[in-house]
Design a protein around this motif. Structure first.
Motif, short mmCIF file in Angstrom:
data_model
loop_
_atom_site.label_atom_id
_atom_site.label_comp_id
_atom_site.label_asym_id
_atom_site.label_seq_id
_atom_site.Cartn_x
_atom_site.Cartn_y
_atom_site.Cartn_z
N GLY A 1 0.66 -1.22 -0.06
CA GLY A 1 -0.13 -0.01 -0.20
C GLY A 1 0.83 1.19 0.03
O GLY A 1 2.13 1.23 0.17
N GLY A 2 0.31 2.34 -0.19
CA GLY A 2 0.63 3.93 -0.16
C GLY A 2 0.18 4.71 -0.83
O GLY A 2 -1.02 4.76 -1.07
N LEU A 3 0.76 5.88 -1.15
CA LEU A 3 0.44 7.07 -1.73
C LEU A 3 0.51 7.01 -3.01
O LEU A 3 1.69 6.92 -3.62
N VAL A 4 -0.45 7.38 -4.11
CA VAL A 4 -0.23 7.28 -5.42
C VAL A 4 -1.15 8.24 -6.15
O VAL A 4 -2.28 8.47 -5.52
N GLN A 5 -0.62 8.79 -7.16
CA GLN A 5 -1.61 9.78 -7.82
C GLN A 5 -2.38 9.08 -8.72
O GLN A 5 -2.42 8.09 -9.01
N PRO A 6 -3.80 9.75 -8.96
CA PRO A 6 -4.66 9.25 -9.77
C PRO A 6 -4.19 8.99 -11.20
O PRO A 6 -3.18 9.72 -11.87
N GLY A 7 -4.67 7.59 -11.51
CA GLY A 7 -3.97 7.22 -12.91
C GLY A 7 -2.88 6.15 -12.91
O GLY A 7 -2.45 5.68 -13.66
N GLY A 8 -2.25 6.33 -11.38
CA GLY A 8 -0.93 5.49 -11.19
C GLY A 8 -1.49 4.09 -10.88
O GLY A 8 -2.80 3.67 -10.79
N SER A 9 -0.42 3.33 -10.36
CA SER A 9 -0.68 2.00 -10.18
C SER A 9 -0.21 1.46 -8.94
O SER A 9 0.94 2.11 -8.40
N LEU A 10 -0.29 0.53 -8.20
CA LEU A 10 0.08 -0.21 -6.94
C LEU A 10 -0.16 -1.76 -7.17
O LEU A 10 -1.43 -1.90 -7.80
N ARG A 11 0.62 -2.42 -6.39
CA ARG A 11 0.25 -3.96 -6.42
C ARG A 11 0.41 -4.17 -4.93
O ARG A 11 1.32 -3.97 -4.25
N LEU A 12 -0.48 -4.85 -4.58
CA LEU A 12 -0.78 -5.29 -3.13
C LEU A 12 -0.39 -6.95 -3.16
O LEU A 12 -0.61 -7.57 -3.86
N SER A 13 0.41 -7.10 -2.12
CA SER A 13 0.51 -8.67 -2.00
C SER A 13 0.01 -8.96 -0.59
O SER A 13 0.22 -8.14 0.60
N CYS A 14 -0.45 -10.43 -0.29
CA CYS A 14 -0.72 -10.92 0.91
C CYS A 14 -0.08 -12.23 1.02
O CYS A 14 -0.36 -12.98 0.33
N ALA A 15 0.87 -12.26 1.99
CA ALA A 15 1.42 -13.78 2.48
C ALA A 15 0.95 -14.20 3.33
O ALA A 15 0.59 -13.79 4.56
N VAL A 16 0.50 -15.62 2.94
CA VAL A 16 0.20 -16.58 3.98
C VAL A 16 0.80 -17.44 4.72
O VAL A 16 1.71 -17.95 4.01
N SER A 17 0.97 -17.59 6.03
CA SER A 17 2.19 -18.23 6.67
C SER A 17 1.37 -19.28 7.84
O SER A 17 0.29 -18.90 8.19
N GLY A 18 2.01 -20.24 8.29
CA GLY A 18 1.60 -21.06 9.44
C GLY A 18 1.27 -22.45 8.84
O GLY A 18 1.75 -22.88 7.83
N ARG A 19 0.65 -23.21 9.89
CA ARG A 19 0.38 -24.65 9.64
C ARG A 19 -0.85 -24.97 8.59
O ARG A 19 -1.98 -25.03 9.12
N ILE A 20 -0.54 -24.75 7.27
CA ILE A 20 -1.50 -24.56 6.23
C ILE A 20 -1.54 -26.20 5.48
O ILE A 20 -0.45 -26.64 5.02
N ILE A 21 -2.62 -26.50 5.44
CA ILE A 21 -2.93 -27.78 4.67
C ILE A 21 -3.27 -27.52 3.10
O ILE A 21 -2.90 -27.79 2.25
N SER A 22 -4.42 -26.43 3.28
CA SER A 22 -4.79 -26.09 1.84
C SER A 22 -5.52 -24.94 2.06
O SER A 22 -5.85 -24.47 3.06
N ILE A 23 -5.43 -23.93 0.67
CA ILE A 23 -5.94 -22.72 0.64
C ILE A 23 -6.91 -22.81 -0.46
O ILE A 23 -6.87 -23.06 -1.53
N ASP A 24 -8.27 -22.31 -0.07
CA ASP A 24 -9.23 -22.29 -1.31
C ASP A 24 -9.47 -20.79 -1.59
O ASP A 24 -8.52 -20.42 -2.35
N ASN A 25 -10.54 -20.23 -1.27
CA ASN A 25 -10.88 -18.85 -1.68
C ASN A 25 -10.03 -17.97 -1.21
O ASN A 25 -9.69 -17.96 0.02
N MET A 26 -9.69 -16.94 -1.98
CA MET A 26 -8.71 -15.72 -1.52
C MET A 26 -9.46 -14.80 -2.29
O MET A 26 -9.75 -14.43 -3.34
N ARG A 27 -9.41 -13.60 -1.39
CA ARG A 27 -10.25 -12.41 -1.66
C ARG A 27 -9.28 -10.97 -1.13
O ARG A 27 -8.77 -11.00 -0.25
#
Length: 119
Positions: A9-35
């Protein structure tokens, strides 16, 4: 213990672009829906983009054609590429994932990352 950590996240001017990322960690067997959701003060949290394990996507009308959700299953991450950003995209963005740990499924949220679109 499952954790979802957003970044990008951050500050961007109108018309600009950003890329958000979400890292999942822990004792994971499976991941289904991501939103990705977003929220502005005094408003309900709004679903922005949804990606199933099978690769189906769904977007809010307000972001169709501008935002793209994707996942890297090997790294347990989900990303949101946001292009042609508008001031009305300003919000705190949250990721959410349906995760199986041991023999149980639960839905987990990240802590949120602020996106501000302003000149």
């Amino acid at each position: 213990q499952v954790q979802l950590v957003e970044s990008g996240g951050g500050l961007v001017q109108p018309g600009g672009s950003l890329r958000l990322s979400c890292a999942v960690s822990g004792r994971i067997i499976s991941i289904d829906n991501m939103r990705w959701y977003r929220q502005i003060p005094l408003k309900p949290r709004e679903l922005v983009a949804h990606l199933t394990k099978g690769g189906l996507t769904n977007y809010a009308d307000s972001v169709k054609g501008r935002f793209t959700i994707s996942r890297d299953s090997a790294k347990n991450t989900v990303s949101l590429q946001m292009n042609n950003l508008k001031p009305e995209d300003t919000a705190v963005y949250y990721c959410r994932a349906d995760i199986q740990t041991d023999f149980e499924w639960n839905s987990y949220w990240g802590q949120g990352t602020q996106v501000t679109v302003s000149s």
